[in-house]
Design a protein around this motif. Structure first.
Motif, mmCIF file in Angstrom:
data_model
loop_
_atom_site.group_PDB
_atom_site.id
_atom_site.type_symbol
_atom_site.label_atom_id
_atom_site.label_comp_id
_atom_site.label_asym_id
_atom_site.label_seq_id
_atom_site.Cartn_x
_atom_site.Cartn_y
_atom_site.Cartn_z
ATOM 1 N N SER A 99 0.833 -1.193 0.000
ATOM 2 C CA SER A 99 0.000 0.000 0.000
ATOM 3 C C SER A 99 0.871 1.247 0.000
ATOM 4 O O SER A 99 2.096 1.175 0.213
ATOM 5 C CB SER A 99 -0.904 -0.004 1.228
ATOM 6 N N GLU A 100 0.252 2.403 -0.225
ATOM 7 C CA GLU A 100 1.007 3.642 -0.155
ATOM 8 C C GLU A 100 1.448 3.900 1.284
ATOM 9 O O GLU A 100 0.764 3.544 2.234
ATOM 10 C CB GLU A 100 0.157 4.805 -0.667
ATOM 11 N N GLY A 101 2.595 4.522 1.410
ATOM 12 C CA GLY A 101 3.119 4.842 2.735
ATOM 13 C C GLY A 101 4.475 4.211 2.963
ATOM 14 O O GLY A 101 5.121 3.705 2.038
ATOM 15 N N ASP A 102 4.923 4.235 4.231
ATOM 16 C CA ASP A 102 6.246 3.706 4.576
ATOM 17 C C ASP A 102 6.192 2.210 4.838
ATOM 18 O O ASP A 102 5.215 1.691 5.408
ATOM 19 C CB ASP A 102 6.772 4.419 5.825
ATOM 20 N N PHE A 115 27.139 -22.352 21.180
ATOM 21 C CA PHE A 115 27.099 -21.132 21.983
ATOM 22 C C PHE A 115 26.351 -19.999 21.266
ATOM 23 O O PHE A 115 26.526 -18.834 21.616
ATOM 24 C CB PHE A 115 28.514 -20.638 22.358
ATOM 25 N N GLY A 116 25.524 -20.361 20.252
ATOM 26 C CA GLY A 116 24.800 -19.321 19.521
ATOM 27 C C GLY A 116 23.821 -18.580 20.398
ATOM 28 O O GLY A 116 23.500 -17.427 20.154
ATOM 29 N N TRP A 117 23.352 -19.251 21.454
ATOM 30 C CA TRP A 117 22.390 -18.599 22.319
ATOM 31 C C TRP A 117 22.992 -17.400 23.052
ATOM 32 O O TRP A 117 22.276 -16.562 23.595
ATOM 33 C CB TRP A 117 21.861 -19.607 23.346
ATOM 34 N N MET A 118 24.341 -17.299 23.029
ATOM 35 C CA MET A 118 24.998 -16.225 23.764
ATOM 36 C C MET A 118 25.028 -14.919 22.960
ATOM 37 O O MET A 118 25.440 -13.891 23.484
ATOM 38 C CB MET A 118 26.433 -16.649 24.101
ATOM 39 N N ARG A 119 24.624 -14.882 21.634
ATOM 40 C CA ARG A 119 24.720 -13.673 20.839
ATOM 41 C C ARG A 119 23.547 -13.576 19.859
ATOM 42 O O ARG A 119 22.830 -14.545 19.633
ATOM 43 C CB ARG A 119 26.020 -13.656 20.041
ATOM 44 N N THR A 120 23.312 -12.352 19.258
ATOM 45 C CA THR A 120 22.284 -12.117 18.244
ATOM 46 C C THR A 120 22.943 -12.112 16.876
ATOM 47 O O THR A 120 24.000 -11.520 16.697
ATOM 48 C CB THR A 120 21.600 -10.758 18.483
ATOM 49 N N GLY A 121 22.287 -12.767 15.846
ATOM 50 C CA GLY A 121 22.864 -12.834 14.514
ATOM 51 C C GLY A 121 22.880 -11.474 13.844
ATOM 52 O O GLY A 121 22.149 -10.552 14.229
ATOM 53 N N PRO A 122 23.699 -11.275 12.766
ATOM 54 C CA PRO A 122 23.779 -10.009 12.044
ATOM 55 C C PRO A 122 22.487 -9.729 11.280
ATOM 56 O O PRO A 122 21.742 -10.652 10.952
ATOM 57 C CB PRO A 122 24.954 -10.225 11.091
ATOM 58 N N GLY A 123 22.196 -8.467 10.987
ATOM 59 C CA GLY A 123 20.985 -8.097 10.265
ATOM 60 C C GLY A 123 21.121 -6.746 9.612
ATOM 61 O O GLY A 123 22.066 -5.997 9.852
ATOM 62 N N VAL A 124 20.142 -6.425 8.726
ATOM 63 C CA VAL A 124 20.093 -5.136 8.052
ATOM 64 C C VAL A 124 18.622 -4.774 7.863
ATOM 65 O O VAL A 124 17.783 -5.640 7.620
ATOM 66 C CB VAL A 124 20.833 -5.189 6.702
ATOM 67 N N SER A 125 18.310 -3.485 7.984
ATOM 68 C CA SER A 125 16.930 -3.034 7.883
ATOM 69 C C SER A 125 16.879 -1.733 7.082
ATOM 70 O O SER A 125 17.739 -0.862 7.260
ATOM 71 C CB SER A 125 16.337 -2.824 9.282
ATOM 72 N N ARG A 126 15.887 -1.627 6.180
ATOM 73 C CA ARG A 126 15.713 -0.429 5.392
ATOM 74 C C ARG A 126 14.224 -0.039 5.365
ATOM 75 O O ARG A 126 13.356 -0.904 5.283
ATOM 76 C CB ARG A 126 16.183 -0.640 3.938
ATOM 77 N N THR A 127 13.982 1.266 5.383
ATOM 78 C CA THR A 127 12.617 1.775 5.292
ATOM 79 C C THR A 127 12.477 2.578 4.004
ATOM 80 O O THR A 127 13.359 3.371 3.658
ATOM 81 C CB THR A 127 12.278 2.659 6.493
ATOM 82 N N PHE A 128 11.396 2.341 3.259
ATOM 83 C CA PHE A 128 11.155 3.058 2.014
ATOM 84 C C PHE A 128 9.689 3.458 1.936
ATOM 85 O O PHE A 128 8.845 2.939 2.678
ATOM 86 C CB PHE A 128 11.548 2.199 0.803
ATOM 87 N N THR A 129 9.418 4.393 1.000
ATOM 88 C CA THR A 129 8.066 4.936 0.862
ATOM 89 C C THR A 129 7.492 4.569 -0.500
ATOM 90 O O THR A 129 8.152 4.720 -1.527
ATOM 91 C CB THR A 129 8.075 6.472 1.001
ATOM 92 N N VAL A 130 6.282 4.074 -0.498
ATOM 93 C CA VAL A 130 5.562 3.782 -1.735
ATOM 94 C C VAL A 130 4.605 4.933 -2.016
ATOM 95 O O VAL A 130 3.801 5.316 -1.163
ATOM 96 C CB VAL A 130 4.786 2.460 -1.630
ATOM 97 N N ASP A 131 4.741 5.503 -3.220
ATOM 98 C CA ASP A 131 3.872 6.607 -3.646
ATOM 99 C C ASP A 131 3.450 6.340 -5.079
ATOM 100 O O ASP A 131 4.233 6.500 -6.014
ATOM 101 C CB ASP A 131 4.623 7.935 -3.551
ATOM 102 N N THR A 132 2.217 5.922 -5.270
ATOM 103 C CA THR A 132 1.734 5.585 -6.612
ATOM 104 C C THR A 132 0.688 6.570 -7.121
ATOM 105 O O THR A 132 0.054 6.323 -8.142
ATOM 106 C CB THR A 132 1.134 4.164 -6.625
ATOM 107 N N THR A 133 0.532 7.672 -6.434
ATOM 108 C CA THR A 133 -0.449 8.675 -6.853
ATOM 109 C C THR A 133 0.171 9.645 -7.846
ATOM 110 O O THR A 133 1.150 10.330 -7.528
ATOM 111 C CB THR A 133 -0.984 9.456 -5.643
ATOM 112 N N ALA A 134 -0.384 9.689 -9.045
ATOM 113 C CA ALA A 134 0.148 10.577 -10.087
ATOM 114 C C ALA A 134 -0.271 12.020 -9.814
ATOM 115 O O ALA A 134 -1.279 12.274 -9.142
ATOM 116 C CB ALA A 134 -0.359 10.132 -11.452
ATOM 117 N N PRO A 135 0.492 12.985 -10.331
ATOM 118 C CA PRO A 135 0.142 14.393 -10.126
ATOM 119 C C PRO A 135 -1.200 14.734 -10.771
ATOM 120 O O PRO A 135 -1.624 14.124 -11.752
ATOM 121 C CB PRO A 135 1.285 15.153 -10.817
#
Length: 533
Positions: A99-102, A115-135
């Motif tokens: 949908s439109e929005g972030d 010993f994996g329980w002793m740490r958090t795995g690596p990760g990456v996160s991105r936020t983007f905006t959807v805008d499909t409304t024409a002028p």
């Protein structure tokens, strides 16, 4: 009371502790030697700005997991786990139904292993905006202009747009969405496009009406203009208000150009002459308020055809099935090949040059194939029906001529309205690419009984009135006017003021306020033309 641990037991516990630590250290060293600390995740595919409607359909996110276990990857969009396609060390995901929005996409490695329980795995996160409304785009109607030399300004409102364009013209709307774009000439068949930051577009058609003034014209050859007596007769009609337009030859039926053209092929082929001075002629007529139409005989061109054949360019010439120049009633080698790019370019270059010189309009004559059976002709490189090729030639001519400031027109056979294939002149297709169509309706050229007229040559009013109706019908909706060629010469029937006037009256009765008179000798019956003052 605590019991005291015997010294010997204390020594044993210390030894065990040291051994456990040593084992852990050795194990850690061994694991490190087999696998280094995993690298982070890399996410690609998101644009720098908002994602528009077009980009959303092809949006693909990719996550490079490096040396991580791909089975441990967790991919989520807005907290909802999704699955991606895995190829090597890359996971690809194509979002759908956003949908439109972030929106936030996250990729992370689930903890696991020794010993994996002793740490958090690596990760990456991105936020983007959807805008499909024409002028939202509104464009103000353009007022009519009388010439392609008259600049116009396109105005309107484009809410939500970052950029508005019309052809090569562009503008940035202000905070209210208002914009204006200055153009050097009237746009015909153009469009206004508004684009926002996400690439969403809104397009509106735009066409400025070029309201050509009513024309009362006579044809003058290059030699006719160069002759003082003939020129004086034409100028007298202009001063008396009997005509307001002169149609002057640029390239004639022999392929000769009446003035010193700078088009290279005109000079190389020997077509360029100095019969008259184009700039001087234009100044003389313009100073009198007279419009000047330039006539270019396009594909009947013995000069260029002969030069091309002798210079090793046989494909520039219409040929017969034996590969020889096509012979017609116009001569043994008279027609150039309208399908060849060099032939097309030559005529377009001449037309554009004439527009830049100051001709108000450019008319192509003989913009057709030779008359005769089509199976007796060969056009090298022709990849479409002849009617289409001729219409496309006019389309290719349109902008170069209009950019030079001139209108574009085409002279056509009277029979083309009912028999377009006979000489490859499809009137609706041609009309879509010109400002006006000029049908040659000479009464002497019609056969007995055509349009129900028993003797067209002796009934000039009737044949003009009835044949014009077809041309008006076929050009309807194209934006092109109909300005007929009328007869001011005698062929079988003696023509004087009355016969010429009858044709003009027939055109007027059919709503046509313009005409061009033809006389190959450039001599006209002035009495047939009522003065404007």
């Amino acid at each position: 009371m605590l019991k005291r641990v015997p010294t010997q037991d204390r020594r044993r516990l210390a030894i065990v502790s040291v051994l456990v630590v040593a084992v852990l250290l050795v194990a850690g060293s061994a694991l490190g030697a087999v696998r280094a600390e995993p690298t982070g995740l890399i996410m690609n595919g998101l644009p720098a700005g908002p994602v528009g409607a077009a980009a959303l359909g092809s949006l693909e996110l990719s996550v490079d997991i490096g040396d991580h276990d791909r089975r441990a990857l967790r991919l989520t969009v807005d907290g909802r786990e999704v699955s991606g396609a895995i190829s090597g060390t890359t996971v690809r995901y194509r979002p759908a139904g956003l949908s439109e929005g972030d929106h936030t996409v996250t990729a992370e490695i689930r903890p696991g292993g020794l010993f994996g329980w002793m740490r958090t795995g690596p990760g990456v996160s991105r936020t983007f905006t959807v805008d499909t409304t024409a002028p939202d785009l509104e464009v103000a109607a353009l007022p009519p202009v009388s010439s392609y030399r008259q600049p116009v300004t396109v105005r309107g409102k484009a809410i939500g747009a970052d950029r508005v364009t019309v052809g090569a013209g562009a503008a940035t709307p202000d905070s209210s969405g208002d914009f204006e774009i200055a153009l050097p000439r009237a746009p015909v068949g153009a469009a206004v496009t508004a684009v926002d930051a996400a690439g969403n577009t809104t397009t509106r058609p735009l066409s400025a009406a070029v309201a050509l003034p009513p024309m009362k014209a006579v044809h003058v050859t290059a030699y006719g203009w160069a002759d003082e007596g003939l020129r004086s007769g034409v100028l007298a009609m202009a001063r008396e208000g009997r005509i307001n337009t002169v149609e002057l030859d640029i390239k004639d039926e022999d392929g000769m150009i009446g003035y010193a053209s700078d088009v290279p092929l005109a000079r190389e082929s020997g077509a360029s002459t100095r019969i008259y001075d184009a700039r001087a002629a234009l100044k003389t007529l313009h100073d009198m308020g007279i419009r000047v139409e330039g006539r270019i005989v396009a594909f009947r061109d013995p000069t260029l055809a002969g030069w091309a054949w002798r210079s090793g360019h046989p494909d520039w010439v219409v040929q017969d099935p034996a590969g020889l120049p096509y012979s017609s009633g116009y001569g043994a080698i008279a027609f150039t090949n309208f399908a060849h790019p060099e032939i097309r370019r030559y005529n377009i270059d001449l037309a554009a040059e004439a527009a830049r010189l100051g001709f108000d309009g450019v008319m192509y004559d003989y913009v057709r194939r030779p008359d005769g059976p089509l199976d007796g002709m060969r056009f090298a490189g022709l990849a479409e029906p002849p009617t289409d090729s001729i219409a496309h030639f006019l389309r290719d001519s349109r902008d170069p001529v209009r950019d030079g400031g001139a209108a574009l027109s085409a002279a056509v056979f009277g029979i083309a309205a009912t028999r377009p294939g006979q000489i490859a002149q499809d009137i609706p297709m041609m009309a879509a690419n010109v400002d006006y169509v000029a049908p040659m309706l000479y009464p002497s050229h019609w056969g007995a009984g055509e349009y129900g007229v028993a003797d067209p040559n002796a009934q000039p009013y009737d044949i003009i009135a009835r044949s014009l109706q077809d041309f008006r019908t076929q050009t309807a909706g194209t934006g092109a006017k109909v300005i007929p060629w009328l007869q001011d010469f005698s062929l079988g029937v003696n023509y004087g003021d009355g016969e010429v006037r009858a044709q003009i009256d027939a055109a007027a009765a059919n709503g046509v306020d313009s005409f061009l008179l033809w006389n190959a000798a450039s001599r006209y019956h002035a009495g047939a033309l009522a003065p404007d003052h």
